[in-house]
Design a protein around this motif. Structure first.
Motif, PDB file in Angstrom:
ATOM      1  N   ALA A  16       0.835  -1.204   0.000  1.00  0.00           N
ATOM      2  CA  ALA A  16       0.000   0.000   0.000  1.00  0.00           C
ATOM      3  C   ALA A  16       0.871   1.256   0.000  1.00  0.00           C
ATOM      4  O   ALA A  16       0.578   2.224  -0.706  1.00  0.00           O
ATOM      5  N   TYR A  20       2.083   1.847  -3.417  1.00  0.00           N
ATOM      6  CA  TYR A  20       1.029   2.363  -4.295  1.00  0.00           C
ATOM      7  C   TYR A  20       0.883   3.869  -4.132  1.00  0.00           C
ATOM      8  O   TYR A  20       0.837   4.627  -5.115  1.00  0.00           O
ATOM      9  N   PHE A  21       0.798   4.326  -2.883  1.00  0.00           N
ATOM     10  CA  PHE A  21       0.593   5.756  -2.644  1.00  0.00           C
ATOM     11  C   PHE A  21       1.819   6.568  -3.068  1.00  0.00           C
ATOM     12  O   PHE A  21       1.685   7.698  -3.546  1.00  0.00           O
ATOM     13  N   ALA A  72       1.508   6.852  -6.781  1.00  0.00           N
ATOM     14  CA  ALA A  72       0.382   7.720  -7.122  1.00  0.00           C
ATOM     15  C   ALA A  72       0.763   9.188  -6.933  1.00  0.00           C
ATOM     16  O   ALA A  72       0.453  10.041  -7.768  1.00  0.00           O
ATOM     17  N   ASN A 129      -9.482   9.409  -7.437  1.00  0.00           N
ATOM     18  CA  ASN A 129      -9.241   7.969  -7.286  1.00  0.00           C
ATOM     19  C   ASN A 129      -8.255   7.673  -6.155  1.00  0.00           C
ATOM     20  O   ASN A 129      -8.464   6.758  -5.357  1.00  0.00           O
ATOM     21  N   VAL A 130      -7.181   8.471  -6.088  1.00  0.00           N
ATOM     22  CA  VAL A 130      -6.177   8.228  -5.042  1.00  0.00           C
ATOM     23  C   VAL A 130      -6.761   8.513  -3.671  1.00  0.00           C
ATOM     24  O   VAL A 130      -6.567   7.739  -2.726  1.00  0.00           O
ATOM     25  N   LYS A 178      -9.796   8.339  -2.794  1.00  0.00           N
ATOM     26  CA  LYS A 178     -10.773   7.290  -2.474  1.00  0.00           C
ATOM     27  C   LYS A 178     -10.078   6.133  -1.777  1.00  0.00           C
ATOM     28  O   LYS A 178     -10.582   5.554  -0.808  1.00  0.00           O
ATOM     29  N   GLU A 179      -8.876   5.795  -2.265  1.00  0.00           N
ATOM     30  CA  GLU A 179      -8.085   4.753  -1.610  1.00  0.00           C
ATOM     31  C   GLU A 179      -7.577   5.227  -0.249  1.00  0.00           C
ATOM     32  O   GLU A 179      -7.482   4.445   0.695  1.00  0.00           O
ATOM     33  N   VAL A 180      -7.228   6.508  -0.174  1.00  0.00           N
ATOM     34  CA  VAL A 180      -6.752   7.061   1.108  1.00  0.00           C
ATOM     35  C   VAL A 180      -7.827   6.937   2.168  1.00  0.00           C
ATOM     36  O   VAL A 180      -7.541   6.590   3.328  1.00  0.00           O
ATOM     37  N   GLU A 181      -9.085   7.219   1.793  1.00  0.00           N
ATOM     38  CA  GLU A 181     -10.184   7.178   2.750  1.00  0.00           C
ATOM     39  C   GLU A 181     -10.252   5.834   3.466  1.00  0.00           C
ATOM     40  O   GLU A 181     -10.490   5.774   4.677  1.00  0.00           O
ATOM     41  N   ALA A 182     -10.012   4.757   2.729  1.00  0.00           N
ATOM     42  CA  ALA A 182     -10.098   3.414   3.316  1.00  0.00           C
ATOM     43  C   ALA A 182      -8.926   3.113   4.245  1.00  0.00           C
ATOM     44  O   ALA A 182      -9.044   2.255   5.132  1.00  0.00           O
ATOM     45  N   GLN A 183      -7.795   3.791   4.059  1.00  0.00           N
ATOM     46  CA  GLN A 183      -6.607   3.501   4.876  1.00  0.00           C
ATOM     47  C   GLN A 183      -6.070   4.767   5.544  1.00  0.00           C
ATOM     48  O   GLN A 183      -4.871   4.878   5.791  1.00  0.00           O
TER      49      GLN A 183
END
Length: 634
Positions: free
Chosen positions: A61, A64-65, A68, A88-89, A91-96
């Motif tokens: 992860a 990935y960031f 990104a 999009n990025v 959105k992934e941040v929100e989950a982690q």
């Protein structure tokens, strides 16, 4: 008390530069850091899960960031592609979000990503962190993510809501940025003493106070991302700049409610080092936005301090002026106090104690702030009368900041200017014989007496020797100190700066070049160029010494800035002289990292190849400048 006769130790005096106050500063009286805080249990009704219960960021992860963020930096700042990538990025941040915020590398990346974030993605990330606010705010990495989120409010407050299909968060309607800010303030208010006293949590409180007040302080922005500069390298509080932005009325109301929490435990905020920082920031913000409440808070601080046991030599307030923690708070109280309050403070607490305070390793700093705050002749006159006889002694004790603050007050209020200049000449041993006065600029700049600067040995009672011009011109200019530069800048703003200008005019070309190339000394020439007290004729007389030194100036980091300032105010004839001297060594300038900027500013290529076009261009510039000056004068 007068200055008294010369003594053997006075004749060979080098005044300590002073100014190094704070963490571990030599001779400051302040101990180095190392404050130990006992772990504070959660408040009643709250329980924080152990650290292992929080998610950890996997290497995949993190990679990935990192990729990104790198890709985002390569995409043009505007356009649909970048907007889609950011959404999009994030959105992934929100989950982690929690795992990212509490990871050292992840925290740094998340701070950068929040700087790109549109309104709603930021709100989602903030909402994701909110259930773990206490843990994040007091985490060494998480705190900077919260700061970054708060610092996006000036950019995003008031921006129109974005039209998206997803209007709701996971747990219902998505809160607005205003609601999230107010919600954070409410949670901090519920446990105010804990957050202010925590090493990391206090950063959140200080940033929150600024955002609620719609004012970002430059000194606090410098501390963002955990920078803990030695205090001697930070801007003095009197020089703290601020940036204002619009906030809703609810924020100002919330600011007052949050600031009222200081009143409940005022003793803690006066005596605890970490908590005190929050109150200092609050006073600066309230002074700008809610001055009446600021005065109320100042009165509470002074009332508490004045109610303590009296010191042996007068007001109980004097004890706290000598304390390493409360003195810092008192500095800020003095800076935000109105003239009537300063007058009463002087009459009730400071009068008769100024020389003692000036000699103290800690109390001299709040005294400097007191002098910085003086704006009326009614207050400055008794202060000057009491403090001026000890001017040389204060310099010898290593507290030149007090002297410079007094000179600054004379400049600002416009009285006692001739007297303080005469006292300075006497303190630096260049008042008599009068021939020595022309050497005052090097002495003031280096904070050295005449004998030390020129390496003379004079016995007690001996008649001071006349100034030797040959000796002065043969000596290189000494190292210019920051405080010496500030002293000269104030003196150049006096209504009659003739003596300082004559001393500058007596410097040789290489000596004036050294002054212009110095990081501190270059600001002295800035003052020559900008002071309203310096006539055009006086300015030309000083600057003509630099003729023959323009290339060396242009190829210097600080000298090139001085040359740019000289060029901006120069008439067409002076510009021709400068361009001709620079043009003779055009290739050298072009190869130099600073010189090539000067060559471009002067349009040196045009000057060398198309002289008539260059003269027309410069003539038009001069005409526009004259028109602008006439408008400004009107």
């Amino acid at each position: 008390m007068g200055l008294g006769p010369r003594s053997p130790h006075q004749a060979g005096r080098r005044f300590p530069a002073g100014g190094k106050r704070g963490r571990g500063a030599k001779g400051s009286g302040r101990p180095p850091p190392g404050r130990q805080r006992q772990p504070c249990p959660p408040p009643n009704g709250r329980s924080e899960p152990p650290p292992d219960a929080h998610p950890h960021l996997s290497p995949e992860a993190l990679g990935y960031f990192r990729r990104a963020l790198s890709a985002l930096k390569e995409v043009p700042e505007t356009g649909e592609e970048r907007e889609l990538m950011v959404h999009n990025v994030l959105k992934e941040v929100e989950a982690q979000a929690l795992a990212l915020a509490t990871n050292r590398a992840g925290s740094e990346m998340l701070q950068e990503l929040l700087g790109f974030s549109p309104l709603k993605p930021l709100c989602r990330v903030w909402a994701a962190l909110r259930p773990n606010l206490r843990f994040v705010a007091c985490h060494r990495c998480g705190v900077h993510v919260l700061q970054s989120a708060l610092l996006q409010l000036p950019r995003l407050l008031g921006s129109p809501a974005e039209e998206e299909e997803e209007e709701d968060g996971k747990d219902g309607p998505l809160e607005t940025l205003e609601e999230l800010g107010l919600g954070l303030a409410a949670e901090v208010c519920d446990d105010f003493l804990f957050y202010c006293g925590d090493t990391h949590g206090s950063f959140v409180v200080r940033t929150l106070l600024q955002v609620l007040g719609g004012t970002l302080l430059e000194s606090e922005r410098g501390r963002h991302r955990g920078s803990q500069l030695p205090e001697a390298q930070r801007a003095p509080s009197r020089e703290c700049k601020a940036t204002d932005f619009e906030v809703p009325e609810t924020f100002l109301s919330c600011l007052q409610n949050l600031s009222s929490c200081f009143l409940k435990d005022i003793a803690v905020f006066i005596t605890d080092k970490i908590s005190s920082f929050c109150l200092q920031v609050a006073l600066q913000i309230l002074h700008r936005k809610l001055p009446q409440f600021c005065a109320h808070l100042c009165n509470a601080v002074l009332g508490y301090l004045s109610s303590r046991n009296s010191s042996a030599d007068g007001s109980p307030l004097l004890l706290f002026l000598r304390d390493q923690t409360s003195s810092r708070l008192l500095e800020q109280v003095l800076l935000v106090s109105e003239p009537p309050k300063l007058q009463s403070l002087f009459e009730d607490h400071f009068q008769g104690q100024l020389q003692t305070l000036a000699a103290h390793p800690i109390a001299n700093f709040p005294l400097q702030r007191f002098l910085d705050a003086v704006t009326t002749p009614e207050l400055l006159s008794p202060v000057f009368e009491e403090l001026s006889p000890a001017l040389e002694a204060v310099l010898a004790q290593g507290h030149p900041g007090v002297v410079i603050a007094l000179v600054g007050a004379c400049h600002r209020v416009g009285i006692h200017q001739a007297q303080v200049l005469q006292l300075l000449l006497e303190a630096f041993h260049c008042a008599e014989p009068s021939s020595r006065q022309v050497a005052c600029v090097p002495l003031f700049a280096t904070l050295m007496t005449y004998e030390v600067y020129y390496g003379l040995a004079e016995e007690e009672g001996a008649v001071p020797a006349e100034h030797q011009v040959e000796m002065a011109t043969a000596r290189d200019l000494g190292e210019v100190t920051v405080l010496g530069s500030l002293l000269l800048q104030h003196l150049l703003q006096f209504s009659s700066p003739g003596l300082i200008l004559r001393s500058l005019g007596a410097l040789t070309g290489p000596q004036l070049l050294t002054l212009a190339q110095s990081p501190a000394g270059s600001h002295v020439l800035d003052a020559v160029l900008t002071s309203p007290s310096v006539t055009r004729k006086q300015r030309r007389r000083v600057l003509k010494t630099l003729k023959g030194q323009y290339v060396a100036l242009a190829c210097s980091r600080h000298g090139s800035r001085v040359l740019d300032a000289i060029w901006s105010g120069a008439a067409l004839g002076a510009r021709k002289e400068i361009a001709a001297e620079l043009g003779a060594r055009n290739q050298e300038l072009i190869r130099d990292p600073f010189g090539h900027h000067v060559a471009r500013n002067v349009a040196l290529t045009t000057f060398l190849k198309r002289r008539e076009a260059w003269e027309q261009q410069q003539g038009a510039v001069a005409k526009r400048r004259r028109a602008l000056n006439s408008i400004l004068e009107d």
